[in-house]
Write an enzyme that holds these catalytic residues in place. Structure first.
Site, mmCIF file in Angstrom:
data_model
loop_
_atom_site.group_PDB
_atom_site.id
_atom_site.type_symbol
_atom_site.label_atom_id
_atom_site.label_comp_id
_atom_site.label_asym_id
_atom_site.label_seq_id
_atom_site.Cartn_x
_atom_site.Cartn_y
_atom_site.Cartn_z
ATOM 1 N N HIS A 98 76.975 11.527 -18.745
ATOM 2 C CA HIS A 98 77.467 12.118 -17.615
ATOM 3 C C HIS A 98 79.053 11.616 -16.820
ATOM 4 C CE1 HIS A 98 78.379 7.729 -18.606
ATOM 5 N NE2 HIS A 98 79.115 7.629 -17.465
HETATM 6 C C1 UD1 Z 1 81.170 5.767 -12.682
HETATM 7 C C2 UD1 Z 1 82.169 5.823 -13.623
HETATM 8 C C3 UD1 Z 1 82.006 5.509 -14.983
HETATM 9 C C4 UD1 Z 1 80.992 5.040 -15.758
HETATM 10 C C5 UD1 Z 1 79.630 5.557 -14.535
HETATM 11 C C6 UD1 Z 1 78.603 5.115 -15.386
HETATM 12 C C7 UD1 Z 1 83.763 5.606 -11.948
HETATM 13 C C8 UD1 Z 1 85.139 6.152 -11.593
HETATM 14 N N1 UD1 Z 1 83.396 6.273 -12.750
HETATM 15 O O1 UD1 Z 1 80.773 7.408 -12.667
HETATM 16 O O2 UD1 Z 1 82.808 5.878 -15.748
HETATM 17 O O3 UD1 Z 1 80.708 5.128 -16.835
HETATM 18 O O4 UD1 Z 1 79.689 5.137 -13.225
HETATM 19 O O5 UD1 Z 1 77.328 5.250 -15.260
HETATM 20 O O6 UD1 Z 1 83.691 4.909 -11.442
HETATM 21 N N2 UD1 Z 1 74.847 8.777 -7.351
HETATM 22 C C9 UD1 Z 1 73.471 8.727 -7.466
HETATM 23 N N3 UD1 Z 1 73.383 7.383 -7.034
HETATM 24 C C10 UD1 Z 1 73.503 6.435 -7.648
HETATM 25 C C11 UD1 Z 1 74.737 7.255 -8.275
HETATM 26 C C12 UD1 Z 1 75.866 7.535 -8.371
HETATM 27 O O7 UD1 Z 1 73.128 10.156 -7.046
HETATM 28 O O8 UD1 Z 1 72.552 5.136 -7.855
HETATM 29 C C13 UD1 Z 1 75.291 10.038 -8.264
HETATM 30 C C14 UD1 Z 1 76.313 11.430 -6.394
HETATM 31 O O9 UD1 Z 1 76.070 12.015 -6.805
HETATM 32 C C15 UD1 Z 1 77.552 10.033 -6.977
HETATM 33 C C16 UD1 Z 1 77.970 10.881 -8.534
HETATM 34 O O10 UD1 Z 1 76.315 9.636 -9.291
HETATM 35 O O11 UD1 Z 1 78.812 10.711 -6.410
HETATM 36 C C17 UD1 Z 1 79.205 10.116 -9.155
HETATM 37 O O12 UD1 Z 1 78.972 8.867 -8.976
HETATM 38 P P1 UD1 Z 1 79.846 7.654 -8.885
HETATM 39 O O13 UD1 Z 1 79.698 6.364 -8.896
HETATM 40 O O14 UD1 Z 1 81.064 8.106 -8.417
HETATM 41 O O15 UD1 Z 1 80.689 7.800 -10.382
HETATM 42 P P2 UD1 Z 1 79.765 7.793 -11.747
HETATM 43 O O16 UD1 Z 1 79.868 9.465 -12.298
HETATM 44 O O17 UD1 Z 1 78.330 7.713 -11.869
HETATM 45 N N1 UDP Z 2 71.443 3.045 -20.134
HETATM 46 C C1 UDP Z 2 70.787 2.519 -19.517
HETATM 47 N N2 UDP Z 2 69.626 3.686 -19.199
HETATM 48 C C2 UDP Z 2 69.862 4.219 -19.100
HETATM 49 C C3 UDP Z 2 71.049 5.029 -19.856
HETATM 50 C C4 UDP Z 2 71.649 4.195 -20.370
HETATM 51 O O1 UDP Z 2 69.619 1.476 -19.501
HETATM 52 O O2 UDP Z 2 69.569 5.727 -18.992
HETATM 53 C C5 UDP Z 2 72.471 1.965 -20.355
HETATM 54 C C6 UDP Z 2 72.538 2.153 -21.433
HETATM 55 O O3 UDP Z 2 71.871 1.561 -22.406
HETATM 56 C C7 UDP Z 2 74.477 1.212 -21.400
HETATM 57 C C8 UDP Z 2 74.535 1.171 -20.496
HETATM 58 O O4 UDP Z 2 73.612 1.824 -19.681
HETATM 59 O O5 UDP Z 2 73.919 -0.163 -22.037
HETATM 60 C C9 UDP Z 2 75.823 2.502 -19.883
HETATM 61 O O6 UDP Z 2 75.987 3.381 -19.070
HETATM 62 P P1 UDP Z 2 76.594 4.512 -18.894
HETATM 63 O O7 UDP Z 2 76.290 5.409 -20.455
HETATM 64 O O8 UDP Z 2 76.037 5.030 -17.962
HETATM 65 O O9 UDP Z 2 78.411 4.243 -18.316
HETATM 66 P P2 UDP Z 2 79.482 3.998 -19.743
HETATM 67 O O10 UDP Z 2 79.132 2.924 -20.740
HETATM 68 O O11 UDP Z 2 79.415 5.187 -20.073
HETATM 69 O O12 UDP Z 2 80.554 3.470 -19.278
#
Ligand code: UD1
Ligand code: UDP
Length: 351
Positions: A203
């Site tokens: 992601h």
């Molecule tokens: C964010 C964090 C990243 C973390 C990740 C965990 C930042 C800059 N990035 O990335 O470090 O690893 O969360 O998962 O803060 N979206 C949905 N539904 C949701 C959430 C997101 O559809 O509930 C989609 C939207 O299209 C959105 C995209 O995901 O634009 C990205 O979401 P965003 O929270 O901006 O960043 P992440 O990629 O989730």
């Molecule tokens: N995780 C979860 N369900 C999923 C994918 C990830 O519960 O479908 C959990 C995972 O076990 C870990 C956390 O989410 O505890 C990691 O988050 P993510 O990979 O979104 O973000 P990052 O750690 O890279 O910031």
């Protein structure tokens, strides 16, 4: 003593769960959910499964470009900090929610507690790296998960109130592992056999925002014959649709919606290998002693690279394939603390 906690993204719910549980025995906590993640399977499910107290404030900020998302969070957090007058503001990790909370508090002279401080990838193209550096430099208490994190801070002349207390995600895994065993039916539901599949999560913006990288990654997945299960992050799902890249062409892949934490722990524990670009998932692979392949050029979790417990591949198709197919016999060490990080954090705050 009153603590104002800021959370907003999936990994932050998981990190806050063990800390809040201990914190609330000793002091008052109010929780702000920024709304950065909002789908039920990216947010609500974790509050329910992990019994995280209902947020006192939900900002509903949602998705957006970095400036807009962070700015909207800041404006709303500022109003709450001014009215709540907390003694400390607590932030987790490295998301835009982390940065927003830290900047607001620092400017209002509310001391910031940063949990998971000191992590560095040394790649400033990652939004997470900017968020970490900025947050660490305005924090008053820096709780680090590893010795490497302490050294990283030292190298930036941050030495005051820096503590290695271990990793709160390890606390969470130890607390929930048995429960996951008892409750999760994900293997049956997804038609998986233990140790006969690879678990995939991708992601990070550095991968998903580059079509060529995503093509290489999918190319590698197409060449891996084993069964693969991929709980797909909404960001990745949207990007693949934008690029017109179709996962139907990848053999033996089961693409599922994001799963809850108990299902995720079960998928991780029973995987033959874990292939990921997630920070949290790399560590969980290590805690569970499941070999990991990380599709990134760097990792902040350098301890996991020792003895090939985790192999970094970048997005080269051949490197990903070779790492997934490689037989490894890693040795694991206790480098992420003893599962008591939350207790140590609360003891130090009390002092
Ligand atoms: C964010 C964090 C990243 C973390 C990740 C965990 C930042 C800059 N990035 O990335 O470090 O690893 O969360 O998962 O803060 N979206 C949905 N539904 C949701 C959430 C997101 O559809 O509930 C989609 C939207 O299209 C959105 C995209 O995901 O634009 C990205 O979401 P965003 O929270 O901006 O960043 P992440 O990629 O989730
Ligand atoms: N995780 C979860 N369900 C999923 C994918 C990830 O519960 O479908 C959990 C995972 O076990 C870990 C956390 O989410 O505890 C990691 O988050 P993510 O990979 O979104 O973000 P990052 O750690 O890279 O910031």
């Amino acid at each position: 003593m009153k603590i104002l906690t800021i959370i907003g993204a999936r990994p932050q719910f998981i990190k806050a769960a063990p800390v809040s549980r201990v914190l609330r025995k000793h002091m008052e906590e109010k929780i702000i959910h920024t709304g950065q993640h909002y789908d039920a399977n990216m947010s609500d499910i974790f509050f329910e499964e992990l019994h995280i107290p209902k947020p006192d404030y939900h900002l509903g900020v949602g998705s957006g470009n970095h400036g807009k998302q962070t700015g909207e969070m800041m404006a709303k957090i500022e109003d709450i900090v001014l009215s709540e007058k907390p003694d400390y503001l607590m932030v987790y990790g490295d998301t835009n929610s982390t940065l927003a909370g830290a900047l607001v508090a620092a400017k209002l002279h509310v001391p910031v507690i940063h949990i998971e401080a000191g992590l560095r990838s040394f790649n400033k193209k990652m939004p997470e790296e900017i968020n970490r550096i900025m947050t660490d430099h305005v924090s008053e208490f820096l709780f680090c998960p590893t010795d490497t994190a302490v050294t990283n801070l030292d190298n930036e002349n941050i030495t005051h109130n820096v503590f290695n207390i271990g990793d709160v995600m390890y606390d969470a895994v130890l607390y929930n592992r048995e429960l996951a065993n008892e409750k999760s039916t994900i293997l049956e539901d997804a038609g998986l056999t233990a140790k006969k599949y690879h678990l995939i999560t991708i992601h990070r913006a550095e991968n998903t925002d580059d079509i060529e990288k995503m093509k290489n990654i999918l190319d590698a997945f197409s060449k891996i014959e084993d069964v693969k299960v991929w709980p797909i992050h909404p960001r990745t799902k949207h990007k693949l649709a934008d690029y017109g890249l179709n996962l139907d062409d990848v053999p033996n892949i089961k693409v599922i919606d994001p799963v809850g934490y108990l299902d995720m722990l079960t998928l991780e524990a029973n995987a033959k290998k874990i292939v990921t670009d997630s920070g949290g998932v790399q560590k969980e692979a290590y805690f569970m002693k499941v070999p990991c392949v990380t599709i990134r050029e760097q990792t902040e979790w350098v301890e996991t690279l020792e003895g090939e417990a985790n192999i970094l591949t970048g997005t080269d198709t051949g490197k990903i394939l070779a790492a997934v197919q490689k037989e490894v016999s890693p040795q694991y060490k206790e480098v992420f603390g003893d599962g008591q990080a939350s207790e140590k954090i609360v003891e130090l705050i009390k002092k």
